[in-house]
Design an enzyme around this catalytic site. Structure first.
Site, PDB file in Angstrom:
ATOM      1  N   GLY A  44      17.848 -17.515  90.071  1.00 24.93           N
ATOM      2  CA  GLY A  44      18.087 -18.494  89.328  1.00 24.93           C
ATOM      3  C   GLY A  44      18.360 -20.141  91.086  1.00 24.93           C
ATOM      4  N   HIS A  45      17.558 -19.825  92.065  1.00 25.05           N
ATOM      5  CA  HIS A  45      17.940 -20.488  93.212  1.00 25.05           C
ATOM      6  C   HIS A  45      17.299 -20.022  94.144  1.00 25.05           C
ATOM      7  CE1 HIS A  45      18.875 -16.094  93.989  1.00 25.05           C
ATOM      8  NE2 HIS A  45      18.722 -16.528  95.348  1.00 25.05           N
ATOM      9  N   ARG A  46      16.495 -21.377  95.055  1.00 26.52           N
ATOM     10  CA  ARG A  46      15.915 -20.846  96.209  1.00 26.52           C
ATOM     11  C   ARG A  46      16.520 -21.386  97.375  1.00 26.52           C
ATOM     12  NH1 ARG A  46      14.432 -26.788  97.632  1.00 26.52           N
ATOM     13  NH2 ARG A  46      15.417 -27.956  96.255  1.00 26.52           N
TER      14      ARG A  46
END
Length: 122
Positions: A44-46
């Site tokens: 749930g990220h970059r």
């Protein structure tokens, strides 16, 4: 955009040997692995700086990826298949099998300020 590469594997009557050598497009500074996952969604990220290479060394999982323009779901279920995630790739890992072990090679050491949690606007 994320893409899969095939890792060189040698197979004979003794079993399989998969090699990670000269195929990861960055120097590896950190290795971690995820296992024992229930129905949870991971990731749930970059990142600002970190590039990653994900390999399901046991079992399987799905990885949703969006680079701000393209969306794709990758199925990792072979230990010779490696998913390269670029810094711009917002990703989530889910649908882990009970026996799944997902190993991730990262280009940077852990730094909380490197993470971008907000998904791209649609």
């Amino acid at each position: 955009m994320a893409h899969q590469i095939d890792l060189k594997t040698f197979t004979d009557d003794r079993g399989n040997l998969t090699v990670i050598e000269k195929v990861i497009p960055f120097d590896v500074k950190r290795i971690f692995y995820i296992y024992g996952v229930n129905e949870a969604v991971r990731g749930g990220h970059r990142h600002h700086l970190t590039r990653q290479a994900a390999i399901s060394i046991r079992g399987k999982c799905s990885i949703y990826n969006c680079d701000g323009v393209n969306e794709q779901v990758f199925e990792l279920d072979q230990p010779h298949s490696c998913l390269i995630l670029e810094t711009s790739d917002w990703h989530q890992m889910y649908n882990f099998s009970a026996d799944a072990i997902l190993m991730v090679l990262a280009s940077e050491y852990f730094d909380p300020s490197d993470y971008i949690y907000e998904p791209y606007s649609k």
